[in-house]
Design an enzyme around this catalytic site. Structure first.
Site, PDB file in Angstrom:
ATOM      1  N   GLY A   1      38.922   0.307 -21.920  1.00 42.84           N
ATOM      2  CA  GLY A   1      38.028   0.831 -20.888  1.00 42.84           C
ATOM      3  C   GLY A   1      36.836  -0.063 -20.692  1.00 42.84           C
ATOM      4  N   LYS A   2      35.980   0.376 -19.763  1.00 37.86           N
ATOM      5  CA  LYS A   2      34.753  -0.385 -19.486  1.00 37.86           C
ATOM      6  C   LYS A   2      33.567   0.413 -19.987  1.00 37.86           C
ATOM      7  CE  LYS A   2      36.169  -3.498 -15.937  1.00 37.86           C
ATOM      8  NZ  LYS A   2      36.700  -4.172 -17.168  1.00 37.86           N
TER       9      LYS A   2
ATOM     10  N   ASP B   1      22.594   7.040 -23.748  1.00 32.87           N
ATOM     11  CA  ASP B   1      23.781   7.189 -22.894  1.00 32.87           C
ATOM     12  C   ASP B   1      24.737   8.222 -23.479  1.00 32.87           C
ATOM     13  OD1 ASP B   1      26.338   4.974 -21.459  1.00 32.87           O
ATOM     14  OD2 ASP B   1      25.473   6.893 -20.821  1.00 32.87           O
TER      15      ASP B   1
ATOM     16  N   GLY C   1      30.314  -4.388 -20.764  1.00 27.10           N
ATOM     17  CA  GLY C   1      31.485  -5.072 -21.296  1.00 27.10           C
ATOM     18  C   GLY C   1      32.744  -4.246 -21.174  1.00 27.10           C
TER      19      GLY C   1
END
Ligand code: 467
Length: 295
Positions: A22-23, A142, A27
């Site tokens: 995944g992203k 996050d 990155g």
């Protein structure tokens, strides 16, 4: 043991690419097998490469590596080492691979056999991981179900430290200069209006993660969708965050997820105190969750 070197270097020539994972922030992460014997018996690892074309530079990536390397907690994804390539010009972060993937996918797949007690176990593990982060003066910035990984049916871990910052010793918060693409629907009001981040803004986001948990990460009642419904879908760009702060000021909050136990919903609403001081600490939340598990 302190003599054990915590930074193992992985040689690129033994890295076998398997598939994309995944992203994340700054990155992309790939599933690889580190197979020095060349007989497919090597360990599976998650390798995070710095997006070369992203404006984020090697310095930010180095900070993320230093952050995750300094964290030793059962509820935080483990650092394994680094892999240099192109003659040490570019480097990748090597982490343990957790086969069940992120919490969102896991809950969508396993909804039928995850009950409230299991959710509370996951919530208490995330809370303990955050308590540990706070003890190291880190703010995650996050926190969201997409950034929680599932190690097993009874263990979840916090991951993706791309936005994590250390709170300076002489302050209670970290002020960000370049907000970038922010996940505002997981942000505390002061993070939206003043780019201020603290342990108490992580508490707000933890409340949103609790909402995602007890909504089983149902995509039609995810936080962004629920907020956008309240804001009226016609909003564009900058005004969304200002309008969002307005409805939060007017005391609108995410509604209780269907079948969510009232005590858990009231715990979420304490995390969403408009001013940071009103919000509980992670240790208080941890005690409340433990009590709910006993009942
Ligand atoms: C950017 C990345 C790759 N995204 C994903 N990782 C994994 C995924 C699946 N297993 C993993 N084991 C280790 C790691 Cl670091 C990631 C994964 N599975 C799905 C993802 F979208 C990621 O790091 N997300 C943050 C995380 F989900 F990890 F909190």
């Amino acid at each position: 043991p302190s003599h054990q070197q915590d930074q193992s270097v992985y040689e690129e020539r033994h890295l076998r690419y398997i598939s994309p994972l995944g992203k994340g922030n700054f990155g992309s992460v790939e599933l690889c097998r580190y197979d020095p014997l060349g007989d497919n018996t090597g360990e599976l690892i998650a390798v995070k490469k710095l997006q070369p074309n992203k404006q984020s530079n090697l310095e930010d990536f180095q900070k993320e590596i230093n952050t995750i390397r300094s964290l030793h907690c059962d509820y935080i994804v483990k650092y394994r080492g680094v892999c240099y390539s192109m003659g040490r010009l570019s480097m990748s972060l090597v982490m343990e691979y957790l086969p069940h993937g992120s919490l969102i996918g896991y809950l969508e797949k396993n909804r039928q056999h995850v009950n409230n007690r299991r959710m509370l176990l996951f919530a208490s593990q995330i809370c303990k991981g955050l308590e540990y982060l706070q003890s190291m003066r880190y703010v995650h910035r996050d926190l969201a179900a997409r950034n929680i990984l599932v190690a097993s049916d009874t263990l979840v871990k916090i991951a993706d430290f791309g936005l994590t910052k250390i709170i300076p010793f002489d302050k209670e918060y970290y002020r960000v200069t370049h907000p970038g693409e922010s996940p505002i629907f997981w942000y505390a009001p002061e993070s939206i209006t003043e780019s201020k981040f603290s342990h108490k803004s992580d508490v707000w986001s933890f409340g949103v993660v609790l909402h995602e948990l007890f909504s089983y990460c149902e995509h039609n009642c995810n936080p962004k969708r629920l907020y956008m419904q309240e804001l009226g879908n016609d909003m564009q760009g900058l005004s969304i965050s200002m309008h969002l702060v307005d409805i939060l000021k007017d005391n609108w909050r995410l509604p209780a997820p269907p079948l969510c136990p009232p005590r858990i919903y009231s715990m979420m609403t304490t995390c969403w105190g408009y001013s940071a001081e009103e919000r509980p600490t992670f240790s208080t939340l941890g005690d409340q969750i433990e009590t709910s598990i006993q009942d």
